[in-house]
Scaffold this motif. Structure first.
Motif, PDB file in Angstrom:
ATOM      1  N   GLU A  90      -7.686  16.169 -16.679  1.00  0.00           N
ATOM      2  CA  GLU A  90      -7.258  15.116 -15.758  1.00  0.00           C
ATOM      3  C   GLU A  90      -7.687  13.762 -16.298  1.00  0.00           C
ATOM      4  OE1 GLU A  90      -7.606  13.876 -11.070  1.00  0.00           O
ATOM      5  OE2 GLU A  90      -8.098  15.910 -11.705  1.00  0.00           O
ATOM      6  N   GLY A  91      -6.763  12.812 -16.299  1.00  0.00           N
ATOM      7  CA  GLY A  91      -7.062  11.482 -16.802  1.00  0.00           C
ATOM      8  C   GLY A  91      -7.164  11.469 -18.315  1.00  0.00           C
ATOM      9  N   SER A  92      -7.485  10.315 -18.871  1.00  0.00           N
ATOM     10  CA  SER A  92      -7.629  10.194 -20.328  1.00  0.00           C
ATOM     11  C   SER A  92      -8.795  11.045 -20.784  1.00  0.00           C
ATOM     12  CB  SER A  92      -7.841   8.739 -20.708  1.00  0.00           C
ATOM     13  OG  SER A  92      -6.685   7.992 -20.404  1.00  0.00           O
ATOM     14  N   SER A  93      -8.557  11.797 -21.859  1.00  0.00           N
ATOM     15  CA  SER A  93      -9.549  12.777 -22.305  1.00  0.00           C
ATOM     16  C   SER A  93      -9.281  13.158 -23.757  1.00  0.00           C
ATOM     17  CB  SER A  93      -9.463  14.012 -21.403  1.00  0.00           C
ATOM     18  OG  SER A  93     -10.480  14.916 -21.709  1.00  0.00           O
ATOM     19  N   THR A  94     -10.116  14.048 -24.270  1.00  0.00           N
ATOM     20  CA  THR A  94      -9.952  14.566 -25.629  1.00  0.00           C
ATOM     21  C   THR A  94      -9.997  16.085 -25.601  1.00  0.00           C
ATOM     22  OG1 THR A  94     -11.025  12.620 -26.568  1.00  0.00           O
ATOM     23  CG2 THR A  94     -10.908  14.557 -27.967  1.00  0.00           C
ATOM     24  N   SER A  95      -9.068  16.707 -26.308  1.00  0.00           N
ATOM     25  CA  SER A  95      -9.072  18.152 -26.511  1.00  0.00           C
ATOM     26  C   SER A  95      -9.231  18.399 -28.004  1.00  0.00           C
ATOM     27  CB  SER A  95      -7.774  18.794 -26.022  1.00  0.00           C
ATOM     28  OG  SER A  95      -7.710  18.805 -24.625  1.00  0.00           O
ATOM     29  N   VAL A  96      -9.707  19.576 -28.347  1.00  0.00           N
ATOM     30  CA  VAL A  96      -9.901  19.924 -29.757  1.00  0.00           C
ATOM     31  C   VAL A  96      -8.799  20.899 -30.171  1.00  0.00           C
ATOM     32  CG1 VAL A  96     -11.458  20.917 -31.466  1.00  0.00           C
ATOM     33  CG2 VAL A  96     -12.381  19.574 -29.562  1.00  0.00           C
ATOM     34  N   LEU A  97      -8.126  20.548 -31.266  1.00  0.00           N
ATOM     35  CA  LEU A  97      -7.043  21.352 -31.821  1.00  0.00           C
ATOM     36  C   LEU A  97      -7.573  22.092 -33.045  1.00  0.00           C
ATOM     37  CD1 LEU A  97      -3.866  21.858 -32.167  1.00  0.00           C
ATOM     38  CD2 LEU A  97      -3.988  19.944 -33.739  1.00  0.00           C
ATOM     39  N   CYS A 131       0.801  -1.221   0.000  1.00  0.00           N
ATOM     40  CA  CYS A 131       0.000   0.000   0.000  1.00  0.00           C
ATOM     41  C   CYS A 131       0.833   1.270   0.000  1.00  0.00           C
ATOM     42  CB  CYS A 131      -0.917   0.019   1.227  1.00  0.00           C
ATOM     43  SG  CYS A 131      -1.995  -1.400   1.344  1.00  0.00           S
ATOM     44  N   SER A 132       2.137   1.160  -0.043  1.00  0.00           N
ATOM     45  CA  SER A 132       2.955   2.340   0.173  1.00  0.00           C
ATOM     46  C   SER A 132       3.302   3.110  -1.096  1.00  0.00           C
ATOM     47  CB  SER A 132       4.240   1.954   0.896  1.00  0.00           C
ATOM     48  OG  SER A 132       4.982   1.070   0.083  1.00  0.00           O
ATOM     49  N   SER A 133       3.204   2.510  -2.250  1.00  0.00           N
ATOM     50  CA  SER A 133       3.626   3.215  -3.456  1.00  0.00           C
ATOM     51  C   SER A 133       2.431   3.646  -4.293  1.00  0.00           C
ATOM     52  CB  SER A 133       4.556   2.333  -4.291  1.00  0.00           C
ATOM     53  OG  SER A 133       3.849   1.224  -4.772  1.00  0.00           O
ATOM     54  N   GLU A 134       2.594   4.795  -4.941  1.00  0.00           N
ATOM     55  CA  GLU A 134       1.578   5.336  -5.817  1.00  0.00           C
ATOM     56  C   GLU A 134       2.050   5.135  -7.256  1.00  0.00           C
ATOM     57  OE1 GLU A 134      -0.020   9.711  -6.308  1.00  0.00           O
ATOM     58  OE2 GLU A 134       0.002   9.106  -4.214  1.00  0.00           O
ATOM     59  N   ASP A 135       1.122   4.953  -8.193  1.00  0.00           N
ATOM     60  CA  ASP A 135       1.515   4.806  -9.595  1.00  0.00           C
ATOM     61  C   ASP A 135       2.182   6.086 -10.072  1.00  0.00           C
ATOM     62  OD1 ASP A 135       0.481   2.273  -9.787  1.00  0.00           O
ATOM     63  OD2 ASP A 135      -1.449   2.919 -10.589  1.00  0.00           O
ATOM     64  N   PRO A 136       3.262   5.977 -10.859  1.00  0.00           N
ATOM     65  CA  PRO A 136       3.882   7.185 -11.402  1.00  0.00           C
ATOM     66  C   PRO A 136       2.944   7.845 -12.404  1.00  0.00           C
ATOM     67  CG  PRO A 136       4.945   5.213 -12.266  1.00  0.00           C
ATOM     68  CD  PRO A 136       3.948   4.764 -11.247  1.00  0.00           C
ATOM     69  N   GLN A 137       3.043   9.165 -12.507  1.00  0.00           N
ATOM     70  CA  GLN A 137       2.202   9.885 -13.451  1.00  0.00           C
ATOM     71  C   GLN A 137       2.624   9.552 -14.876  1.00  0.00           C
ATOM     72  OE1 GLN A 137       1.896  14.076 -12.553  1.00  0.00           O
ATOM     73  NE2 GLN A 137       0.830  13.666 -10.647  1.00  0.00           N
ATOM     74  N   SER A 138       1.629   9.409 -15.747  1.00  0.00           N
ATOM     75  CA  SER A 138       1.887   9.024 -17.128  1.00  0.00           C
ATOM     76  C   SER A 138       0.940   9.756 -18.065  1.00  0.00           C
ATOM     77  CB  SER A 138       1.696   7.517 -17.276  1.00  0.00           C
ATOM     78  OG  SER A 138       1.795   7.135 -18.621  1.00  0.00           O
ATOM     79  N   VAL A 139       1.488  10.361 -19.123  1.00  0.00           N
ATOM     80  CA  VAL A 139       0.686  11.013 -20.170  1.00  0.00           C
ATOM     81  C   VAL A 139       1.248  10.626 -21.529  1.00  0.00           C
ATOM     82  CG1 VAL A 139      -0.015  13.004 -18.777  1.00  0.00           C
ATOM     83  CG2 VAL A 139       2.074  13.130 -20.108  1.00  0.00           C
ATOM     84  N   ASN A 197      -3.094   9.177 -16.550  1.00  0.00           N
ATOM     85  CA  ASN A 197      -3.602   8.721 -15.256  1.00  0.00           C
ATOM     86  C   ASN A 197      -3.463   9.820 -14.201  1.00  0.00           C
ATOM     87  OD1 ASN A 197      -0.883   8.790 -14.692  1.00  0.00           O
ATOM     88  ND2 ASN A 197      -0.735   6.687 -13.976  1.00  0.00           N
ATOM     89  N   CYS A 198      -3.362  11.076 -14.667  1.00  0.00           N
ATOM     90  CA  CYS A 198      -3.081  12.197 -13.771  1.00  0.00           C
ATOM     91  C   CYS A 198      -3.548  13.503 -14.420  1.00  0.00           C
ATOM     92  CB  CYS A 198      -1.577  12.276 -13.519  1.00  0.00           C
ATOM     93  SG  CYS A 198      -0.631  12.498 -15.051  1.00  0.00           S
ATOM     94  N   PRO A 199      -3.482  14.605 -13.703  1.00  0.00           N
ATOM     95  CA  PRO A 199      -3.733  15.902 -14.327  1.00  0.00           C
ATOM     96  C   PRO A 199      -2.636  16.218 -15.352  1.00  0.00           C
ATOM     97  CG  PRO A 199      -3.966  16.056 -11.951  1.00  0.00           C
ATOM     98  CD  PRO A 199      -3.369  14.719 -12.245  1.00  0.00           C
ATOM     99  N   TRP A 200      -2.993  16.942 -16.417  1.00  0.00           N
ATOM    100  CA  TRP A 200      -2.057  17.257 -17.491  1.00  0.00           C
ATOM    101  C   TRP A 200      -2.360  18.635 -18.064  1.00  0.00           C
ATOM    102  CZ3 TRP A 200      -5.116  18.312 -21.575  1.00  0.00           C
ATOM    103  CH2 TRP A 200      -6.351  17.674 -21.639  1.00  0.00           C
ATOM    104  N   ARG A 201      -1.411  19.129 -18.877  1.00  0.00           N
ATOM    105  CA  ARG A 201      -1.617  20.370 -19.635  1.00  0.00           C
ATOM    106  C   ARG A 201      -0.958  20.222 -21.005  1.00  0.00           C
ATOM    107  NH1 ARG A 201       2.325  21.303 -16.043  1.00  0.00           N
ATOM    108  NH2 ARG A 201       4.249  22.252 -16.768  1.00  0.00           N
ATOM    109  N   ILE A 202      -1.519  20.923 -21.978  1.00  0.00           N
ATOM    110  CA  ILE A 202      -1.016  20.863 -23.354  1.00  0.00           C
ATOM    111  C   ILE A 202      -0.486  22.234 -23.735  1.00  0.00           C
ATOM    112  CG2 ILE A 202      -1.668  20.581 -25.782  1.00  0.00           C
ATOM    113  CD1 ILE A 202      -3.741  18.608 -24.970  1.00  0.00           C
ATOM    114  N   SER A 203       0.588  22.243 -24.499  1.00  0.00           N
ATOM    115  CA  SER A 203       1.117  23.501 -25.003  1.00  0.00           C
ATOM    116  C   SER A 203       1.621  23.312 -26.430  1.00  0.00           C
ATOM    117  CB  SER A 203       2.247  24.011 -24.104  1.00  0.00           C
ATOM    118  OG  SER A 203       3.323  23.106 -24.119  1.00  0.00           O
ATOM    119  N   SER A 214       2.641  15.956 -17.713  1.00  0.00           N
ATOM    120  CA  SER A 214       1.941  15.615 -16.475  1.00  0.00           C
ATOM    121  C   SER A 214       2.073  16.754 -15.470  1.00  0.00           C
ATOM    122  CB  SER A 214       2.496  14.323 -15.874  1.00  0.00           C
ATOM    123  OG  SER A 214       3.858  14.486 -15.519  1.00  0.00           O
ATOM    124  N   GLU A 215       1.198  16.730 -14.483  1.00  0.00           N
ATOM    125  CA  GLU A 215       1.175  17.784 -13.468  1.00  0.00           C
ATOM    126  C   GLU A 215       2.515  17.916 -12.748  1.00  0.00           C
ATOM    127  OE1 GLU A 215      -1.917  18.982 -10.028  1.00  0.00           O
ATOM    128  OE2 GLU A 215      -1.125  16.951  -9.880  1.00  0.00           O
TER     129      GLU A 215
END
Length: 110
Positions: free
Chosen positions: A70-77, A19-27, A50-56, A96-97
């Motif tokens: 946050e998490g798997s999602s879709t953005s419009v380009l 229970c001690s480890s958290e999954d690493p953030q992945s985008v 699997n985490c908050p993210w930002r696009i640039s 990732s965050e």
């Protein structure tokens, strides 16, 4: 009594190791590159995360909505029209965050 102590010890060790480890953030983007037409383009960017993210983007002409989530999602380009006779290459970055994971999508506008 020994059986109870062994059970408690077993559960304590299990909890500490399991229970001690958290999954690493992945985008990531599912694809590495795409081609777009020169007449302007709207494209759905799929983000696997699997985490908050930002696009640039390095280009001020590109609009991305939403540019974070946050998490798997879709953005419009939204790409503007290419009024030159040259191919234009754009790079879209998702990060990732915590900054430990990132991916780049290359878009070539013909």
């Amino acid at each position: 009594m020994r059986r109870i102590l062994r059970t408690i010890l077993f559960l304590a060790v299990l909890c500490l190791t399991g229970c001690s480890s958290e999954d690493p953030q992945s985008v990531a983007f599912p694809e590495e590159s795409v081609e777009s037409p020169s007449c302007g383009w709207t494209y759905n960017l799929n983000i696997e995360a699997n985490c908050p993210w930002r696009i640039s983007s390095e280009s001020p002409n590109i609009r991305i909505e939403p540019s974070s989530g946050e998490g798997s999602s879709t953005s419009v380009l939204h790409l503007p029209e290419n009024k030159t006779y040259d191919d234009i290459t754009f790079r879209i970055t998702v990060i990732s965050e915590d900054g430990t994971s990132s991916d780049i999508l290359t878009i070539v506008q013909k």
